[in-house]
Structure formats: C-alpha cells, structure tokens
Scaffold this motif. Sequence first.
Motif, PDB file in Angstrom:
ATOM      1  N   ASN A  15     -27.925  48.783  -3.294  1.00  0.00           N
ATOM      2  CA  ASN A  15     -28.952  47.780  -3.006  1.00  0.00           C
ATOM      3  C   ASN A  15     -29.517  47.149  -4.279  1.00  0.00           C
ATOM      4  OD1 ASN A  15     -30.606  49.896  -3.855  1.00  0.00           O
ATOM      5  ND2 ASN A  15     -32.105  49.644  -2.216  1.00  0.00           N
ATOM      6  N   ILE A  16     -29.055  47.615  -5.424  1.00  0.00           N
ATOM      7  CA  ILE A  16     -29.327  46.959  -6.704  1.00  0.00           C
ATOM      8  C   ILE A  16     -28.006  46.406  -7.217  1.00  0.00           C
ATOM      9  CG2 ILE A  16     -30.283  47.185  -9.014  1.00  0.00           C
ATOM     10  CD1 ILE A  16     -32.312  47.787  -6.806  1.00  0.00           C
ATOM     11  N   VAL A  17     -28.029  45.138  -7.601  1.00  0.00           N
ATOM     12  CA  VAL A  17     -26.825  44.448  -8.080  1.00  0.00           C
ATOM     13  C   VAL A  17     -27.054  44.016  -9.529  1.00  0.00           C
ATOM     14  CG1 VAL A  17     -25.298  42.454  -7.726  1.00  0.00           C
ATOM     15  CG2 VAL A  17     -26.359  43.601  -5.754  1.00  0.00           C
ATOM     16  N   MET A  45     -21.972  46.988  -7.685  1.00  0.00           N
ATOM     17  CA  MET A  45     -21.739  45.585  -7.364  1.00  0.00           C
ATOM     18  C   MET A  45     -22.223  44.689  -8.501  1.00  0.00           C
ATOM     19  SD  MET A  45     -22.634  43.707  -3.810  1.00  0.00           S
ATOM     20  CE  MET A  45     -22.454  41.953  -3.542  1.00  0.00           C
ATOM     21  N   PHE A  46     -21.407  43.674  -8.819  1.00  0.00           N
ATOM     22  CA  PHE A  46     -21.678  42.790  -9.947  1.00  0.00           C
ATOM     23  C   PHE A  46     -21.571  41.339  -9.490  1.00  0.00           C
ATOM     24  CE2 PHE A  46     -20.295  46.847 -11.403  1.00  0.00           C
ATOM     25  CZ  PHE A  46     -21.100  47.120 -12.499  1.00  0.00           C
ATOM     26  N   ASP A  47     -22.592  40.557  -9.837  1.00  0.00           N
ATOM     27  CA  ASP A  47     -22.714  39.184  -9.345  1.00  0.00           C
ATOM     28  C   ASP A  47     -22.420  38.177 -10.448  1.00  0.00           C
ATOM     29  OD1 ASP A  47     -23.718  37.130  -7.350  1.00  0.00           O
ATOM     30  OD2 ASP A  47     -25.145  36.808  -8.987  1.00  0.00           O
ATOM     31  N   LYS A  74     -13.303  50.805  -8.195  1.00  0.00           N
ATOM     32  CA  LYS A  74     -14.591  51.450  -7.982  1.00  0.00           C
ATOM     33  C   LYS A  74     -15.749  50.467  -7.900  1.00  0.00           C
ATOM     34  CE  LYS A  74     -13.257  55.725 -10.367  1.00  0.00           C
ATOM     35  NZ  LYS A  74     -13.567  56.615 -11.518  1.00  0.00           N
ATOM     36  N   ILE A  75     -15.506  49.205  -8.251  1.00  0.00           N
ATOM     37  CA  ILE A  75     -16.601  48.238  -8.291  1.00  0.00           C
ATOM     38  C   ILE A  75     -16.356  47.079  -7.327  1.00  0.00           C
ATOM     39  CG2 ILE A  75     -17.227  48.808 -10.662  1.00  0.00           C
ATOM     40  CD1 ILE A  75     -15.763  46.305 -11.584  1.00  0.00           C
ATOM     41  N   ILE A  76     -17.433  46.430  -6.947  1.00  0.00           N
ATOM     42  CA  ILE A  76     -17.383  45.277  -6.053  1.00  0.00           C
ATOM     43  C   ILE A  76     -17.796  44.056  -6.863  1.00  0.00           C
ATOM     44  CG2 ILE A  76     -18.390  44.231  -3.988  1.00  0.00           C
ATOM     45  CD1 ILE A  76     -18.873  47.193  -3.040  1.00  0.00           C
ATOM     46  N   ILE A  77     -16.884  43.107  -6.971  1.00  0.00           N
ATOM     47  CA  ILE A  77     -17.140  41.908  -7.765  1.00  0.00           C
ATOM     48  C   ILE A  77     -17.357  40.723  -6.841  1.00  0.00           C
ATOM     49  CG2 ILE A  77     -16.262  40.328  -9.510  1.00  0.00           C
ATOM     50  CD1 ILE A  77     -14.673  42.575 -10.715  1.00  0.00           C
ATOM     51  N   LEU A 106     -11.596  36.587 -14.778  1.00  0.00           N
ATOM     52  CA  LEU A 106     -11.937  37.986 -14.532  1.00  0.00           C
ATOM     53  C   LEU A 106     -10.732  38.923 -14.667  1.00  0.00           C
ATOM     54  CD1 LEU A 106     -14.365  37.677 -11.483  1.00  0.00           C
ATOM     55  CD2 LEU A 106     -14.952  38.545 -13.748  1.00  0.00           C
ATOM     56  N   HIS A 107      -9.550  38.360 -14.805  1.00  0.00           N
ATOM     57  CA  HIS A 107      -8.319  39.153 -14.904  1.00  0.00           C
ATOM     58  C   HIS A 107      -8.183  40.123 -13.727  1.00  0.00           C
ATOM     59  CE1 HIS A 107      -7.008  37.823 -18.926  1.00  0.00           C
ATOM     60  NE2 HIS A 107      -8.295  37.759 -19.200  1.00  0.00           N
ATOM     61  N   THR A 108      -8.366  39.574 -12.536  1.00  0.00           N
ATOM     62  CA  THR A 108      -8.214  40.365 -11.322  1.00  0.00           C
ATOM     63  C   THR A 108      -7.451  39.549 -10.291  1.00  0.00           C
ATOM     64  OG1 THR A 108      -9.402  41.650  -9.637  1.00  0.00           O
ATOM     65  CG2 THR A 108     -10.406  39.587 -10.307  1.00  0.00           C
ATOM     66  N   GLU A 109      -6.821  40.226  -9.360  1.00  0.00           N
ATOM     67  CA  GLU A 109      -6.024  39.543  -8.352  1.00  0.00           C
ATOM     68  C   GLU A 109      -6.840  39.128  -7.143  1.00  0.00           C
ATOM     69  OE1 GLU A 109      -2.809  42.132  -7.430  1.00  0.00           O
ATOM     70  OE2 GLU A 109      -1.789  41.826  -9.356  1.00  0.00           O
ATOM     71  N   TYR A 110      -8.060  39.654  -7.037  1.00  0.00           N
ATOM     72  CA  TYR A 110      -8.873  39.326  -5.852  1.00  0.00           C
ATOM     73  C   TYR A 110     -10.355  39.432  -6.171  1.00  0.00           C
ATOM     74  CZ  TYR A 110      -9.714  44.349  -5.450  1.00  0.00           C
ATOM     75  OH  TYR A 110     -10.097  45.635  -5.712  1.00  0.00           O
ATOM     76  N   LEU A 111     -11.149  38.694  -5.426  1.00  0.00           N
ATOM     77  CA  LEU A 111     -12.598  38.845  -5.408  1.00  0.00           C
ATOM     78  C   LEU A 111     -12.967  39.636  -4.169  1.00  0.00           C
ATOM     79  CD1 LEU A 111     -14.189  35.352  -6.284  1.00  0.00           C
ATOM     80  CD2 LEU A 111     -14.351  37.466  -7.616  1.00  0.00           C
TER      81      LEU A 111
END
Length: 306
Positions: A15-17, A45-47, A74-77, A106-111
């Motif tokens: 609940n904290i981002v 989670m990172f916004d 492990k993280i939610i972007i 972001l060098h990632t394949e998905y959001l």
Amino acid sequence: MKYIKIKGTSLEVSNIVMGCMRLNSLDVREAQRHIETAIAAGINMFDHADIYGGGECEELFSKAIDMKSRIREKIIIQSKCSIRNGYYDFSREYIIAAVDGILKRLHTEYLDILLLHRPDALMEPEETADAIRSLKKSGKVRYFGVSNQNPMQIELLQKYSEERLLFNQLQFSLVHTPLIDSGMAVNMQIGQSVDRTCGTLEYCRLKDITIQAWSPFQRGFFEGPFIGDMEHYGELNNMINHLAEKYEVTPSAVAVAWLTRHPADIQVILGTTKDSRMLEGCSGSWIPLTREEWYGLYKAAGNMIP
C-alpha cells in the motif's frame, strides 16, 4: 507493510509505492541504494511515467537494479503515458509507441501496469480500447488503469475495453481532499458541498478500482509541503505532532496513515529521493488511527464536520 490483493488478478501490491518522478536527481549508485531501501522496507511496487525526466528516470531505474530476472519477478512496475508537449494523447499509435519506449528504457519485456496519465478530451474510446487490447495480447502490458479521471471518463473507456481498468491515480492528501469533501457536507449551501469529483471515490470502491494517492505531503498543486508549515496549517501540524508522539513515528507517517486508514485500501505514492523520508512514510502503512483521530485531522486541516 500492508499488502492489497487486487480483485480478479494475481497482483498483491504494497500500500506504499515508490514514486520515481525525481529519480534522475540521483546517480546510479544512489538510485540503487534508494530502490534497495524501498524493497527492504516491504515496497514491491514502483511508479514511473514516460515524462519523468524525459525518460531518464526509467533508464536510471533499470541501470540501478540491473533488471535481472530474479529482481524483476519480485517487483511490480507501473508506468504512465498520454502527456505530450502541451497536450494529451490517447491515440492508438501514440500509446503503442509510448509503451515500446517505456519497455526499452526499463530493459524489460513487459509492464505489470500501464496507466493513462491525464484524460484526453479528444479520446476516441474504440481506438484507445484497441491499443489496450493489442498491448494485452502481445504480452507487453498485464494490467491497466487510468490517472486523474472521473467516473464517466472511466465508464466511457470501459464500455469499449474488455480489459478491466483497475487503478485510478489521483491527488489526495490531508490538505487536498475533494474526494471526500462533498460527502461530508451533503445538501448544504457551502463551498465544501460542491462535488468536484463526481463521486469518484465511491465509484472506485463500487467498481473495485484501487485509488493511488499522489502528492500525499503537498499543499495545492505543487506549492510545497504542509508538514511543518505552521503559518498555513498550525492547528493541523500540532495535531500531527501529537499523534506522531503517541504512535512513536514521524509526522510524515501520520500523514500517510490518514490515507491508509481509509477503508478504500488506498495506495500512497512516495515521491521522495531520500531514504529516511521514504522509511518514515512506510511507517504509516499500518498505523491504526481511530475514527476520532482521523476526523480530528480532517477538521484541523480546515474542513467542516457538520
């Protein structure tokens, strides 16, 4: 840290981002430490947004954590798009291109989550929904939401999108309370009774849309923090300081706790780049403010409780 299960999904979010709007004010090593501090505190989670630092914040984030699979899993972007140079854009072409740029930086394949940042008055909902459909089908985005939108704006897009809109990011703090003001003063002939949000808070609760509160410490749009501002908010700060002593936390934690105490399960976005302030904010994740304390803070901020 308190976690929220997003209904109908596999998401379980803190609940904290950690907000990344000012991340590019740090160097890579400082950013790495800041992100690791957040993770150690329980933030998962990172916004982001494509306009934050013109994309520099997303690039720095990926360098700082090296975006290795063991970390990425492990993280939610979350990132946002639609704000351009002087206008907003919900066109299919722009949204698809914006997401491609976000993923590259972001060098990632998905959001995990994409939010449409500011309402586009020229939105053609069928076209925007088609962009959402395409991003979902390609695996580039798993879940979707909006930012700064009222119920009818959400309903218009939702009518054409089979993907449920799960989040609405809105300005909300102890001194910016349009989301609840009119509900406190129903049918009264005072300024507080004016419904400036079209029942957005209640609508989001009815539709299982998670509200994310941005600028939890700001007064006005970007007029500076209210914590410690005795000139404008003396009574409020006195009460915040009293509660900070009672719960053995800092005033920032009390300001966060006022938001997290609400039964709507609101997420709070902390945009600080200082480790200590982020940890202070995280302390507000679970503080059990009483009804008397919650309403007392609202009144001390200058609002009427009829």
